[in-house]
Motif scaffolding. Sequence first.
Motif, PDB file in Angstrom:
ATOM      1  N   SER A  94       0.959  -1.273   0.076  1.00 30.52           N
ATOM      2  CA  SER A  94      -0.066   0.127   0.272  1.00 30.52           C
ATOM      3  C   SER A  94       0.982   1.138  -0.053  1.00 30.52           C
ATOM      4  O   SER A  94       2.018   1.304   0.455  1.00 30.52           O
ATOM      5  CB  SER A  94      -0.896   0.025   1.075  1.00 30.52           C
ATOM      6  OG  SER A  94      -0.220   0.191   2.454  1.00 30.52           O
ATOM      7  N   PHE A  95       0.350   2.323  -0.757  1.00 29.08           N
ATOM      8  CA  PHE A  95       1.015   3.435  -0.923  1.00 29.08           C
ATOM      9  C   PHE A  95       0.401   4.723  -0.345  1.00 29.08           C
ATOM     10  O   PHE A  95      -0.938   4.724  -0.787  1.00 29.08           O
ATOM     11  CB  PHE A  95       1.530   3.792  -2.364  1.00 29.08           C
ATOM     12  CG  PHE A  95       2.801   3.004  -2.853  1.00 29.08           C
ATOM     13  CD1 PHE A  95       4.217   3.315  -2.847  1.00 29.08           C
ATOM     14  CD2 PHE A  95       2.625   1.712  -3.016  1.00 29.08           C
ATOM     15  CE1 PHE A  95       5.275   2.841  -3.173  1.00 29.08           C
ATOM     16  CE2 PHE A  95       3.836   0.929  -3.456  1.00 29.08           C
ATOM     17  CZ  PHE A  95       5.062   1.536  -3.623  1.00 29.08           C
ATOM     18  N   ILE A  96       0.767   5.751   0.182  1.00 34.73           N
ATOM     19  CA  ILE A  96       0.221   7.075   0.431  1.00 34.73           C
ATOM     20  C   ILE A  96       0.936   7.865  -0.362  1.00 34.73           C
ATOM     21  O   ILE A  96       2.336   8.133  -0.188  1.00 34.73           O
ATOM     22  CB  ILE A  96       0.061   7.383   2.083  1.00 34.73           C
ATOM     23  CG1 ILE A  96      -0.682   6.065   2.894  1.00 34.73           C
ATOM     24  CG2 ILE A  96      -0.649   8.507   1.973  1.00 34.73           C
ATOM     25  CD1 ILE A  96      -0.611   6.298   4.396  1.00 34.73           C
TER      26      ILE A  96
ATOM     27  N   ASP B  96      -0.661   8.642   8.973  1.00 39.97           N
ATOM     28  CA  ASP B  96      -1.444   7.681   9.629  1.00 39.97           C
ATOM     29  C   ASP B  96      -1.761   8.014  10.876  1.00 39.97           C
ATOM     30  O   ASP B  96      -2.425   7.530  11.508  1.00 39.97           O
ATOM     31  CB  ASP B  96      -0.635   6.432   9.597  1.00 39.97           C
ATOM     32  CG  ASP B  96      -0.891   5.628   8.286  1.00 39.97           C
ATOM     33  OD1 ASP B  96      -1.834   5.959   7.554  1.00 39.97           O
ATOM     34  OD2 ASP B  96      -0.050   4.763   8.037  1.00 39.97           O
TER      35      ASP B  96
ATOM     36  N   PHE C 260      -4.164  13.319   0.103  1.00 37.29           N
ATOM     37  CA  PHE C 260      -3.375  12.187   0.017  1.00 37.29           C
ATOM     38  C   PHE C 260      -4.180  11.100  -0.671  1.00 37.29           C
ATOM     39  O   PHE C 260      -5.390  10.645  -0.589  1.00 37.29           O
ATOM     40  CB  PHE C 260      -3.446  11.436   1.534  1.00 37.29           C
ATOM     41  CG  PHE C 260      -2.486  12.259   2.547  1.00 37.29           C
ATOM     42  CD1 PHE C 260      -1.102  12.256   2.167  1.00 37.29           C
ATOM     43  CD2 PHE C 260      -2.887  13.215   3.214  1.00 37.29           C
ATOM     44  CE1 PHE C 260      -0.055  13.105   3.062  1.00 37.29           C
ATOM     45  CE2 PHE C 260      -1.977  14.006   4.349  1.00 37.29           C
ATOM     46  CZ  PHE C 260      -0.680  13.932   4.089  1.00 37.29           C
ATOM     47  N   TYR C 261      -3.467  10.290  -1.535  1.00 37.89           N
ATOM     48  CA  TYR C 261      -4.014   9.234  -2.235  1.00 37.89           C
ATOM     49  C   TYR C 261      -3.422   7.816  -1.708  1.00 37.89           C
ATOM     50  O   TYR C 261      -2.309   7.785  -1.725  1.00 37.89           O
ATOM     51  CB  TYR C 261      -3.459   9.608  -3.702  1.00 37.89           C
ATOM     52  CG  TYR C 261      -3.887  10.850  -4.444  1.00 37.89           C
ATOM     53  CD1 TYR C 261      -4.958  11.010  -5.096  1.00 37.89           C
ATOM     54  CD2 TYR C 261      -2.660  12.040  -4.417  1.00 37.89           C
ATOM     55  CE1 TYR C 261      -5.328  12.204  -5.472  1.00 37.89           C
ATOM     56  CE2 TYR C 261      -3.242  13.140  -4.795  1.00 37.89           C
ATOM     57  CZ  TYR C 261      -4.558  13.394  -5.236  1.00 37.89           C
ATOM     58  OH  TYR C 261      -4.724  14.641  -5.924  1.00 37.89           O
ATOM     59  N   ARG C 262      -4.386   7.072  -1.439  1.00 34.90           N
ATOM     60  CA  ARG C 262      -4.006   5.679  -1.199  1.00 34.90           C
ATOM     61  C   ARG C 262      -4.187   4.729  -2.131  1.00 34.90           C
ATOM     62  O   ARG C 262      -5.326   4.575  -2.379  1.00 34.90           O
ATOM     63  CB  ARG C 262      -5.054   5.378   0.328  1.00 34.90           C
ATOM     64  CG  ARG C 262      -4.570   6.309   1.281  1.00 34.90           C
ATOM     65  CD  ARG C 262      -5.283   6.232   2.715  1.00 34.90           C
ATOM     66  NE  ARG C 262      -5.051   7.257   3.792  1.00 34.90           N
ATOM     67  CZ  ARG C 262      -4.111   6.771   4.774  1.00 34.90           C
ATOM     68  NH1 ARG C 262      -3.504   5.859   4.941  1.00 34.90           N
ATOM     69  NH2 ARG C 262      -3.987   7.602   5.625  1.00 34.90           N
TER      70      ARG C 262
ATOM     71  N   VAL D  29      -3.349   0.660  -3.652  1.00 34.54           N
ATOM     72  CA  VAL D  29      -2.592  -0.739  -3.241  1.00 34.54           C
ATOM     73  C   VAL D  29      -1.992  -1.359  -4.603  1.00 34.54           C
ATOM     74  O   VAL D  29      -2.791  -1.390  -5.580  1.00 34.54           O
ATOM     75  CB  VAL D  29      -3.375  -1.781  -2.813  1.00 34.54           C
ATOM     76  CG1 VAL D  29      -2.717  -3.128  -2.547  1.00 34.54           C
ATOM     77  CG2 VAL D  29      -3.784  -1.455  -1.364  1.00 34.54           C
TER      78      VAL D  29
ATOM     79  N   HIS E  99       5.608   9.745  -0.661  1.00 39.68           N
ATOM     80  CA  HIS E  99       5.198   8.452  -0.724  1.00 39.68           C
ATOM     81  C   HIS E  99       5.670   7.698   0.432  1.00 39.68           C
ATOM     82  O   HIS E  99       6.732   7.780   1.033  1.00 39.68           O
ATOM     83  CB  HIS E  99       5.675   7.708  -2.086  1.00 39.68           C
ATOM     84  CG  HIS E  99       7.020   7.566  -2.232  1.00 39.68           C
ATOM     85  ND1 HIS E  99       7.735   8.577  -2.804  1.00 39.68           N
ATOM     86  CD2 HIS E  99       7.859   6.547  -2.232  1.00 39.68           C
ATOM     87  CE1 HIS E  99       9.113   8.221  -2.849  1.00 39.68           C
ATOM     88  NE2 HIS E  99       9.136   7.146  -2.567  1.00 39.68           N
ATOM     89  N   GLN E 100       4.656   7.046   1.214  1.00 41.14           N
ATOM     90  CA  GLN E 100       4.670   6.126   2.224  1.00 41.14           C
ATOM     91  C   GLN E 100       4.350   4.767   1.744  1.00 41.14           C
ATOM     92  O   GLN E 100       3.303   4.515   1.160  1.00 41.14           O
ATOM     93  CB  GLN E 100       3.857   6.603   3.299  1.00 41.14           C
ATOM     94  CG  GLN E 100       4.093   5.653   4.745  1.00 41.14           C
ATOM     95  CD  GLN E 100       3.593   6.399   5.737  1.00 41.14           C
ATOM     96  OE1 GLN E 100       4.071   7.383   6.383  1.00 41.14           O
ATOM     97  NE2 GLN E 100       2.489   5.711   6.601  1.00 41.14           N
TER      98      GLN E 100
ATOM     99  N   GLU F 231       4.142   0.514   2.742  1.00 40.91           N
ATOM    100  CA  GLU F 231       3.747  -0.838   3.642  1.00 40.91           C
ATOM    101  C   GLU F 231       3.335  -1.837   3.022  1.00 40.91           C
ATOM    102  O   GLU F 231       2.759  -1.866   2.077  1.00 40.91           O
ATOM    103  CB  GLU F 231       2.727  -0.249   4.728  1.00 40.91           C
ATOM    104  CG  GLU F 231       2.502  -1.442   5.579  1.00 40.91           C
ATOM    105  CD  GLU F 231       1.504  -0.844   6.857  1.00 40.91           C
ATOM    106  OE1 GLU F 231       1.498  -1.490   7.954  1.00 40.91           O
ATOM    107  OE2 GLU F 231       1.070   0.420   6.782  1.00 40.91           O
TER     108      GLU F 231
END
Length: 380
Positions: free
Chosen positions: A292-294, A323, A338-340, A342, A357-358, A360
């Motif tokens: 998953s990316f933010i 988060d 923010f765009y979330r 997968v 970008h974050q 996980e």
Amino acid sequence: MEIHAVLSRLFTGAQAVGAQGVFQFIFSADSAIWAEVGNELALESGTHPAADVTIELDEADFAAILEGGQDVEELFANGRLKITGQVGLATLLPQMIGIAMRGAEPPSQTRTKDERFPAPEREADRVSRDQPILEAVERCPREQLSIVRFREEYLPVGKPLIITGALNDWPLFNMSREESAACFGELQGITRHGDYVSKTFSAERDFRSGSMADFISSMDDEAPESSVGARPAYMGNNAVPAQLMELIRFPDYFEESLYIKPRIWIGPKGTLTPLHRDDSDNFFAQVWGRKSFILAAPHHREALGTWSTSPDGGLEGCSFNPDAPDYEAFPAAREVTFYRVVVEAGEILFIPDGWFHQVESVSTSLSVNFWANCGRGWSV
């Protein structure tokens, strides 16, 4: 090669990147040199009884590195360069070697380890500010995304995109997890342990070296119990070794010569890289598992509390956590979109230069990313 002179230049590079401690090079049973790097530089022959980090390699390989004929990460992956002690300090070695090869002068002021600096504005920030807010990150099948379309619609304005069905011609993607693990053989990698999230870009993270194949075989889909603040171990940001290059394919959208050597990321569910941004366009390929990316656009630099690892700009992290948002400390972050998304196995996420970008891992994951050193000028 005059080893003392070469290492003197190398450890000047260590001062320039803020690395401090006792570095030791062992070339053979009767050839070793250590240096204590701090405000001053002490260089001595022999071994040190309490070196912070020890690097063992053949003198001929060391000479080849400095002449540009050998890659330090490739030597490490194949076990021809060994690291013991504080592996985090050794991760600065490529930067130190680059400075030594350029013949840099000693810094006028020794940098403090892990010092943070204001992040300068980039051209990507200015271009981003003029673009309409995206409704969502698009998904486009690879067969519908020609090179011309990519370069006309996405590249000039820095627009992120997920390319589906992008890895169908990758041998690595078409192998089972067990088959691909066997290809890693005796290759070595560096893993992150403990609370590596709060120590983004820090050489003081708990780094360890070990077998890639063993690390893969130890993973499962459930994150192990860990201490407070700790995440499951992550074999992140290792150079793809030569033996694996034939199993992957460079994205078509730039000439292959413009790509920096691709990096490989392996980890179980729960690994996390906090919000940050790169200074190059990035094609992030998901081989197995899901991530998953933010994402956030470049012009939100100030709102996100962005900082740099260098006074001239460099790796850039963020003090804001999407988060666990602290809007009292970062009130302007309320205005950030923010765009979330997968990214599924077989897909590539295009992250344009400057996009935050974050990342996980949603499940056990193997990813390969390609930074493009294209040096393009922005145009709209």
